[in-house]
Design a protein around this motif. Sequence first.
Motif, short mmCIF file in Angstrom:
data_model
loop_
_atom_site.label_atom_id
_atom_site.label_comp_id
_atom_site.label_asym_id
_atom_site.label_seq_id
_atom_site.Cartn_x
_atom_site.Cartn_y
_atom_site.Cartn_z
N GLU A 212 -14.93 8.92 14.86
CA GLU A 212 -15.81 8.23 15.79
C GLU A 212 -15.69 8.79 17.21
O GLU A 212 -16.68 9.07 17.88
CB GLU A 212 -15.50 6.75 15.78
CG GLU A 212 -16.64 5.93 16.34
CD GLU A 212 -16.43 4.45 16.06
OE1 GLU A 212 -16.77 3.65 16.92
OE2 GLU A 212 -15.92 4.13 14.97
N SER B 150 -24.05 4.15 11.67
CA SER B 150 -24.01 3.68 13.06
C SER B 150 -23.99 4.85 14.01
O SER B 150 -24.60 4.81 15.07
CB SER B 150 -22.76 2.84 13.33
OG SER B 150 -22.44 2.06 12.25
N GLU B 151 -23.27 5.90 13.64
CA GLU B 151 -23.21 7.07 14.51
C GLU B 151 -24.61 7.68 14.66
O GLU B 151 -25.02 8.04 15.76
CB GLU B 151 -22.22 8.09 13.95
CG GLU B 151 -22.19 9.42 14.70
CD GLU B 151 -21.99 9.26 16.20
OE1 GLU B 151 -21.28 8.32 16.61
OE2 GLU B 151 -22.55 10.07 16.97
N GLY C 70 -20.07 3.70 8.89
CA GLY C 70 -19.73 4.32 10.17
C GLY C 70 -20.69 5.45 10.49
O GLY C 70 -21.14 5.60 11.63
N PHE C 71 -21.03 6.20 9.48
CA PHE C 71 -21.90 7.34 9.68
C PHE C 71 -23.29 6.90 10.13
O PHE C 71 -23.87 7.45 11.07
CB PHE C 71 -21.99 8.11 8.36
CG PHE C 71 -22.86 9.33 8.43
CD1 PHE C 71 -22.55 10.37 9.28
CD2 PHE C 71 -24.00 9.43 7.64
CE1 PHE C 71 -23.34 11.50 9.34
CE2 PHE C 71 -24.80 10.54 7.70
CZ PHE C 71 -24.47 11.58 8.55
N ARG D 2 -21.98 13.96 20.86
CA ARG D 2 -23.33 13.40 20.86
C ARG D 2 -24.19 14.03 21.94
O ARG D 2 -23.80 14.18 23.08
CB ARG D 2 -23.25 11.90 21.08
CG ARG D 2 -24.29 11.10 20.36
CD ARG D 2 -24.02 9.63 20.54
NE ARG D 2 -22.85 9.18 19.80
CZ ARG D 2 -22.07 8.17 20.21
NH1 ARG D 2 -22.34 7.53 21.33
NH2 ARG D 2 -21.04 7.81 19.49
N ALA E 79 -17.23 12.27 17.35
CA ALA E 79 -18.69 12.21 17.30
C ALA E 79 -19.24 11.84 18.67
O ALA E 79 -20.26 12.35 19.11
CB ALA E 79 -19.14 11.19 16.26
N LYS E 80 -18.52 10.98 19.34
CA LYS E 80 -18.98 10.55 20.65
C LYS E 80 -19.01 11.72 21.64
O LYS E 80 -19.98 11.91 22.36
CB LYS E 80 -18.08 9.44 21.17
CG LYS E 80 -18.58 8.86 22.46
CD LYS E 80 -17.92 7.52 22.76
CE LYS E 80 -18.35 7.05 24.13
NZ LYS E 80 -17.23 6.72 24.99
N TYR F 297 -18.10 13.42 10.14
CA TYR F 297 -17.73 12.31 9.27
C TYR F 297 -17.31 12.76 7.88
O TYR F 297 -16.58 12.07 7.19
CB TYR F 297 -18.88 11.30 9.17
CG TYR F 297 -18.80 10.28 10.28
CD1 TYR F 297 -18.27 9.02 10.04
CD2 TYR F 297 -19.20 10.62 11.56
CE1 TYR F 297 -18.17 8.10 11.06
CE2 TYR F 297 -19.10 9.71 12.58
CZ TYR F 297 -18.58 8.45 12.34
OH TYR F 297 -18.48 7.54 13.35
N ARG G 298 -26.47 5.65 17.05
CA ARG G 298 -26.03 5.89 18.43
C ARG G 298 -26.58 7.21 18.95
O ARG G 298 -26.84 7.36 20.13
CB ARG G 298 -24.50 5.88 18.51
CG ARG G 298 -23.90 4.48 18.53
CD ARG G 298 -22.44 4.53 18.92
NE ARG G 298 -21.66 5.22 17.90
CZ ARG G 298 -21.02 4.59 16.89
NH1 ARG G 298 -21.09 3.29 16.80
NH2 ARG G 298 -20.33 5.27 16.01
N ALA H 171 -23.20 15.12 13.15
CA ALA H 171 -22.52 13.89 12.74
C ALA H 171 -21.95 14.04 11.34
O ALA H 171 -20.84 13.59 11.04
CB ALA H 171 -23.49 12.72 12.80
#
Lengths: 332, 513
Positions: free
Chosen positions: B259, B10-11, B7-8, B266, B262-263, B67, B14, B63
């Motif tokens: 998640e 992918s973040e 997950g991290f 961002r 984080a979004k 996470y 992103r 991030a």
Amino acid sequence: MTRPAAAGAAPRTARGIAASAGRPVVVGEEGAGEAVRFASVPALREGLGMVGYLADDGLAGVVFLADRLGKPVLVEGPAGTGKTELAKSVARLTGARLIRLQCYEGLDESKALYEWNYKKQLLRIQVENAAPDDESAGRWNEIEDDIFSEEFLLERPLLEAIRASEPVVLLIDEVDRVEVETEALLLEVLSDYQVSIPELGTVVATQIPLVFLTSNNTRELSEALKRRCLYLHLDYPSLERERAIVLAKVPDVTEQLADQVARIVRSLRALELKKHPSISETLDWARTLVLLGIESVDEATARETLHLLLKYRTDIELAAKELAAATARDSA
Amino acid sequence: MLEVLTGFVSELRRAGLPVSVTEAADAAEAVRHIPLEDRQAVKYALGATLVKSSAHWRAFETAFEVYFSMRGPQFALEEDSLGPAGARGERAGEQETGSLGREAMRGAGEGGGGDLVSPEELAAMLYRALQNGDTGMLAAVARLAVALFAGMESGRPVGGTYYLYRTLRNLDLDGVLQRLLGAARAGSGGDFAAPAPAGASDGTGGYLEGILQRDAESARLTPLEERLLADEYRFRIAQLQREIEAEIRRRLVADRGAEALAKSLRRPLPEDVDFMHASRDEIAQMRKAIHPLARKLQARLARKRRHLRRGALDFRSTMRHSLSFGGVPAEPRFRHPKPTKPEIFVVADVSGSVAAFARFTMHLVYSIASQFSKVRSFVFVDGIDEVTSIFERSETVGEAVHRVNLEADVIWIDGHSDYGHALSVFWQRWGKEVGPKTTVLVLGDARSNYHSSESWVMRELSERARRVYWLNPEPKAYWGSGDSIVDKYAPFCDGVYECRTLRQLESFVEHLV
Ligand SMILES: Nc1ncnc2c1ncn2[C@@H]1O[C@H](COP(=O)(O)OP(=O)(O)OP(=O)(O)O)[C@@H](O)[C@H]1O
Ligand SMILES: [Mg+2]
């Protein structure tokens, strides 16, 4: 790019390193059939301290992982933050020989890897010509074998590091200065730890050396090279670490002065200057203060010696003004 | 762990970090070698394997905090000895939506929750924690302060800036700083302590203890002493702020999951921030980013130039040198031709909406000034002024750009952009100085408040100049809409480019040479 040869494939000599010459704390430890250089991050950090390099856990941690993963470390950061010194200190700690490839613009394979000593080769051929022989056809092959032998090979740092039988630390200093083609060459060597010389065959490393690449970030390095490396950003140290560095490196400095020096430097780094003082400049300044017999820095001393810390006139002026201003202008 | 890591990664992707598959695998391998309960260790292991540029570090840290905020015993959300302040029973993953809000609301009320410390008690704790630099205590204060003041509500899709603001406003850190300094001036810095230097044994303490424990009579602090003391307090305050931010994030993660949070946190990387919509903080980040960028660009161009310079074989020189090898021409020698350098005129709109873009562009152009035989610059709004001499008089590009703001005379009537007027004045006053070696670079959004375009100036310029380029910081889709008249000028330019980020700007400037 070819996949790197499995990291563990070449056995590393570790115990030997640790044991040699009664080196401090490097504790060789037998992992899954594979030797490692450092037992733990704290042990490594302590060991570095003993050879005069003050690291924090993050820094020691990356070096530790470099050994465990068999990967080179790419060290980036402002000038004078101890990038070069790190490689030297690790070499000292592990009792390894330091092999240094100093990069510059125009560095090519013949200076980085190996080169045939063609002047000597020419001479050899001329000597041959001077004494003409009848069966010259056969002779030529002989000469060719001869002039492409060890005797005429000029070994450069990369090859030297690969062929070394004793432990080595390879320092590729200021790698951002080389051209892209040379960078590709470095990548190849660091991926496989082998070099093929058409006339002699392939040389495979008997051990994976610890490799440090330093960069002053004047150019973006290729993605491929960065992918291959662990990345370590060496920034200016914390107050505590800088004070410890001053105490360790400047003879006769008092704790109070070391503390004050580190504090002033930290305050200066918070200002908007053209160039911030580096660790080496902190050390120069502290040494000078000790030589002058100064126990505590006051405004006048600061003004008179700031040129040791700062290189630009405008920086010096701003710093002198700020240090005498009691409260910082609010930077927020 | 592996799941969190996926997950991290992918973040990070992103957020724009170029993490390759190899690197993700390296990260997984790296964490096998470190103690997982040590959050710092996890951080450097992931940092070393996943982040290969210092400009990306901030995005990584954000991030990471989200996470991995639950990792490590000292970071658990459950309250320990500090008393029952705040979010009891919340753990990573459990996500008891609602409890966060209830608990915090209780704290945020009149402070009469009974089981919380009162604001007065907290203020006293804060004062003491800052005075003796106790990190554990600072962390505790941060947690209590968030519980007491942030007024966090469950389920809101926010990044936490507002909570941070509320907490800080209630703590009045500026006031505390003044009181701390006041106490020190009055000779009662009493309990001050700096974290002991490693290996300090004799207990003499550091420099600051020294000056604060001085004899009461001689206790007046010198400006330097006061400055260093203030900086130490400021440093501790900054640390407290980081603790508060972290606490807010931990609570948000517990509330909404990593998640989602984080979004909302961002942000584009500095090189991808849009000039026209950059916040103050982002502009500051870009200002930091532009120095290395300019340095790299300069090095790259200098290198290019030197490469080009390897000219034709110099036969004579080669033969002369061959003598030392018995007549074998072993080292070829080359001639070095002198390439001619272009001259560049930068004509920049510096009105409000595009000022940041103009500043960054001029900064970059001037930092590679050695690539040109001459750089001249002109700035305009509705009037136009030459500012070349400001750059010549200033020691750094940054300083010059700053002075342009203060000194240039760019207002003609009302200070609303008028491209037509600015360009025709430019033509009148400097048109004759544009010649076949000149590259003209116009910077602006061509939003001219419906004034006439006077596009004939651009036609004249394109005939005289070597090249004419236009850089527009607006998205291409908006060109020509409303009062944008860039399409009136475009036919006379050798190129019109969209230039919204440092990344685009850098690549344009590189090709300019
Ligand atoms: N962690 C440290 N512990 C002890 N000394 C240090 C440390 N870091 C730096 N120094 C000292 O600072 C000086 C500068 O370090 P070094 O030459 O390694 O910097 P660098 O990062 O390689 O700089 P450059 O980018 O200019 O090559 C050295 O003399 C070294 O002794
Ligand atoms: Mg160096």
